[in-house]
Design a protein around this motif. Sequence first.
Motif, PDB file in Angstrom:
ATOM      1  N   TYR A  29      -3.455   7.483  -9.781  1.00 37.74           N
ATOM      2  CA  TYR A  29      -4.659   6.738  -9.412  1.00 37.74           C
ATOM      3  C   TYR A  29      -5.675   6.710 -10.551  1.00 37.74           C
ATOM      4  CZ  TYR A  29      -3.743   5.543  -4.565  1.00 37.74           C
ATOM      5  OH  TYR A  29      -3.254   4.960  -3.443  1.00 37.74           O
TER       6      TYR A  29
ATOM      7  N   TYR B  65       0.826  -1.209   0.000  1.00 38.69           N
ATOM      8  CA  TYR B  65       0.000   0.000   0.000  1.00 38.69           C
ATOM      9  C   TYR B  65       0.861   1.261   0.000  1.00 38.69           C
ATOM     10  CZ  TYR B  65      -3.227   3.667   1.139  1.00 38.69           C
ATOM     11  OH  TYR B  65      -3.934   4.825   1.090  1.00 38.69           O
ATOM     12  N   LEU B  66       1.838   1.310   0.890  1.00 38.54           N
ATOM     13  CA  LEU B  66       2.687   2.497   0.944  1.00 38.54           C
ATOM     14  C   LEU B  66       3.450   2.675  -0.361  1.00 38.54           C
ATOM     15  CD1 LEU B  66       4.166   2.577   4.567  1.00 38.54           C
ATOM     16  CD2 LEU B  66       2.221   3.824   3.642  1.00 38.54           C
TER      17      LEU B  66
ATOM     18  N   ILE C   1      -9.369   4.045  -1.135  1.00 36.00           N
ATOM     19  CA  ILE C   1      -7.928   3.768  -1.136  1.00 36.00           C
ATOM     20  C   ILE C   1      -7.022   5.003  -1.084  1.00 36.00           C
ATOM     21  CG2 ILE C   1      -6.069   2.713  -2.482  1.00 36.00           C
ATOM     22  CD1 ILE C   1      -8.024   0.479  -3.155  1.00 36.00           C
ATOM     23  N   PRO C   2      -7.173   5.982  -1.966  1.00 31.95           N
ATOM     24  CA  PRO C   2      -6.145   7.044  -1.985  1.00 31.95           C
ATOM     25  C   PRO C   2      -5.997   7.768  -0.640  1.00 31.95           C
ATOM     26  CG  PRO C   2      -7.526   7.180  -3.933  1.00 31.95           C
ATOM     27  CD  PRO C   2      -8.171   6.182  -3.017  1.00 31.95           C
ATOM     28  N   ASN C   3      -4.781   7.759  -0.140  1.00 32.87           N
ATOM     29  CA  ASN C   3      -4.396   8.573   1.015  1.00 32.87           C
ATOM     30  C   ASN C   3      -5.110   8.298   2.321  1.00 32.87           C
ATOM     31  OD1 ASN C   3      -2.306  10.119   0.088  1.00 32.87           O
ATOM     32  ND2 ASN C   3      -3.685  11.539  -0.944  1.00 32.87           N
ATOM     33  N   MET C   4      -5.978   7.291   2.380  1.00 33.45           N
ATOM     34  CA  MET C   4      -6.782   7.149   3.587  1.00 33.45           C
ATOM     35  C   MET C   4      -6.505   5.859   4.361  1.00 33.45           C
ATOM     36  SD  MET C   4      -9.414   9.632   3.638  1.00 33.45           S
ATOM     37  CE  MET C   4     -10.593   8.722   4.589  1.00 33.45           C
ATOM     38  N   LEU C   5      -6.175   4.793   3.657  1.00 28.00           N
ATOM     39  CA  LEU C   5      -6.222   3.460   4.263  1.00 28.00           C
ATOM     40  C   LEU C   5      -5.344   3.331   5.508  1.00 28.00           C
ATOM     41  CD1 LEU C   5      -7.835   1.003   3.592  1.00 28.00           C
ATOM     42  CD2 LEU C   5      -5.972   0.189   2.162  1.00 28.00           C
ATOM     43  N   ILE C   6      -4.067   3.585   5.355  1.00 26.85           N
ATOM     44  CA  ILE C   6      -3.179   3.526   6.524  1.00 26.85           C
ATOM     45  C   ILE C   6      -2.256   4.734   6.446  1.00 26.85           C
ATOM     46  CG2 ILE C   6      -3.187   1.018   6.663  1.00 26.85           C
ATOM     47  CD1 ILE C   6      -0.433   0.995   5.388  1.00 26.85           C
TER      48      ILE C   6
ATOM     49  N   LEU D  68      -5.386  21.933 -11.364  1.00 25.53           N
ATOM     50  CA  LEU D  68      -5.429  20.565 -11.888  1.00 25.53           C
ATOM     51  C   LEU D  68      -6.821  20.179 -12.369  1.00 25.53           C
ATOM     52  CD1 LEU D  68      -4.007  17.785 -12.256  1.00 25.53           C
ATOM     53  CD2 LEU D  68      -4.812  17.202  -9.986  1.00 25.53           C
TER      54      LEU D  68
ATOM     55  N   PRO E 131       3.899   7.618  -6.732  1.00 18.77           N
ATOM     56  CA  PRO E 131       3.678   8.994  -7.214  1.00 18.77           C
ATOM     57  C   PRO E 131       4.960   9.815  -7.308  1.00 18.77           C
ATOM     58  CG  PRO E 131       2.018   8.428  -5.602  1.00 18.77           C
ATOM     59  CD  PRO E 131       3.033   7.320  -5.575  1.00 18.77           C
TER      60      PRO E 131
ATOM     61  N   THR F 292      -0.130  11.995  -7.596  1.00 18.75           N
ATOM     62  CA  THR F 292      -0.996  10.997  -6.977  1.00 18.75           C
ATOM     63  C   THR F 292      -2.281  10.847  -7.779  1.00 18.75           C
ATOM     64  OG1 THR F 292      -0.128  11.735  -4.849  1.00 18.75           O
ATOM     65  CG2 THR F 292      -2.046  10.304  -4.798  1.00 18.75           C
ATOM     66  N   TYR F 293      -2.873  11.977  -8.126  1.00 14.32           N
ATOM     67  CA  TYR F 293      -4.121  11.961  -8.882  1.00 14.32           C
ATOM     68  C   TYR F 293      -3.928  11.289 -10.236  1.00 14.32           C
ATOM     69  CZ  TYR F 293      -8.087  13.661 -11.577  1.00 14.32           C
ATOM     70  OH  TYR F 293      -9.192  13.735 -12.372  1.00 14.32           O
TER      71      TYR F 293
ATOM     72  N   ASN G 116       0.749   4.068  -2.776  1.00 13.54           N
ATOM     73  CA  ASN G 116       0.183   5.370  -2.410  1.00 13.54           C
ATOM     74  C   ASN G 116       1.243   6.449  -2.227  1.00 13.54           C
ATOM     75  OD1 ASN G 116      -2.434   6.713  -1.574  1.00 13.54           O
ATOM     76  ND2 ASN G 116      -1.121   7.194   0.181  1.00 13.54           N
ATOM     77  N   ASN G 117       2.429   6.073  -1.732  1.00 11.57           N
ATOM     78  CA  ASN G 117       3.418   7.083  -1.386  1.00 11.57           C
ATOM     79  C   ASN G 117       4.681   7.082  -2.228  1.00 11.57           C
ATOM     80  OD1 ASN G 117       1.778   6.309   1.132  1.00 11.57           O
ATOM     81  ND2 ASN G 117       2.587   8.313   1.646  1.00 11.57           N
TER      82      ASN G 117
END
Lengths: 310, 295
Positions: free
Chosen positions: B130, A30-31, B145-150, A269, A38, B126-127, A34-35
């Motif tokens: 995704y 996940y990291l 999912i985006p930015n929220m899960l953990i 954006l 990007p 990020t946008y 998500n991190n």
Amino acid sequence: MERKRKKTGGSGSFLHWLPFYLMGLPGIIYLFINNYLPLAGLQIAFKNFNYGKGMWKSSWAGFKNFKFLFKTNDALIMIRNTLCYNVVWILLGMVVGVTAAILINEVLSKTAKKFYQTIILLPYLMSMVVIAYLAYAYLSPTSGLFTKIIENITGTAPAFYQESKWWPFILTFINQWRGIGFGMILYLSSILGIDPAYYEAARLDGASKWQQHKLITIPLLKPTIIMLFILNLGQIFRSDFGLFYQVPMNQGKLFSVTQTIDTYVYRALLQLNDVGMSSAASFIQSVVGFLFIVTANKIVSKLDENSALF
Amino acid sequence: MKTKSQKRWSLVANIVLSVSSFLALMPFLLLIIASFTDEEVAMTDGYTYFPAKWSLAAYDYIVGQAAMIGRAYGMTIITTLIGTSAGIVITALFAYMLAQRKLPGRKLLNFYVVFTMLFNGGLVPTYIMYVGTFHVKNTIWGLIIPNMLINGFMIMLVRNYFENSIPEELYEAARIDGASEYYNFFHIALPLSVPILATVGLMTGIAYWNDWQNGLYYLDDKGKHLYTIQNILNNINTNIAFLASNATAGVNLADLPTTTVRMAIAVVGILPILIIYPFFQKYFAKGLTMGAVKG
């Protein structure tokens, strides 16, 4: 449960650790998505981005996006707003939070203490959308409570959502209104950690309550205050997107005092479809924000290793 | 014995905090009263604490639009449940791994988490990732999912708890009895860390319940059926016509009691939180202080 620990499964072997890695795997993935993924997209700031071609195939633009961004007034305005609001709010929040914490600690009744804490913390629980509705009830051009009151007194209704002069005060008020409970419990947890023997000794020496706070509470809170101050400074390049986007109702006439880096990045954006400018602003925020956080943490770890992030 | 000075300070503190509590509550009160105000009165007198005429029309409208509001409520509940439970499980498992003091690569994995707290790519990359790579636009995953899960803070919080509050001997004893690592996690670590996991769950749950940003980014006109309560509120906020265009029957915007209905929908949105908040206030306060100053 049947499985006995085998001789080969000693603490050095991979098999021994495999279960742990498997447990961590979902989080690692996940990291990563998500991190970390990007981060590759940071290059968009240096490209002529084209949705059809995608990130990798779009042509390089050098610093063109940044040049365009800084040719506009927007860059100056959003950076100024982000920094100024943050500085004022950090300082104000500190004073308000410490004061509230000292006061609630002085309340003798336990029930009253709990009651105040519950109520004052309530706004912190609300989403910014809801807070925008609360503000609208007072500021609405047609039926806002304040709008009507001022209209009754002066004869003309103020157009809150059209006049930028009100908003530095409105945003500051809402920010403090929402944050006071949070600041209060934060400092309160430090005050509760102070050894009562200090106050006992001071009382025996005849120190007044005022003197006790000045000479004991504040000095002993100092490490916490400084720590939170620096950690907050580390976030100075970021802003509460919800507060600046929702509460002023996305009104263009207010942008001079409500535009921050976060709202600009979003608007460029998704509303203006200007990926170039947006990614340039986003890039600056990420990199400068990173420098601020790392510096802040360096300072914090020098002062008190346990409070630092790393 | 309380001294005179203590009583005097308590009095001053009581006064100041009463005023603060009053200020904290007043906007909510106005919101609720506004939702029960007669539409005509709300138009002419504005929102007031003492409306000349009360009315249930706004709530009538909401009941009539139960399909739209009910669906949004369902979405809020589903995203909150899925997001929170998945978030807790992933966080706990990850933290359990990091809490193994002798784990090879532990330092690197710790840094892997900490770095995410220091640096992020920002909204644009990020946008685009995704939407372009994972195609979450107008799907429920875009909300969850985006930015929220953990997030790194929660992982570190739980890791510290595992490390400091559960004695290593418990695991060792279980291992000698032949327990697997999974058994240790589910039967020793989890039951003993209920307080911290409850706190993490609560904070994550509130974040999901309140979230409107993922909806703003990842849902557009084609994703209206996925709107949560917060997304509906967000949409009405900037575009009151949303109410008419999404009403089940052909409702005319001019006929809508929009002045009061928007307030009523906001009330419906915050009601569950207002009702359960007093019961979990303690854990909420704890979660906040832990998140801000570690440990």
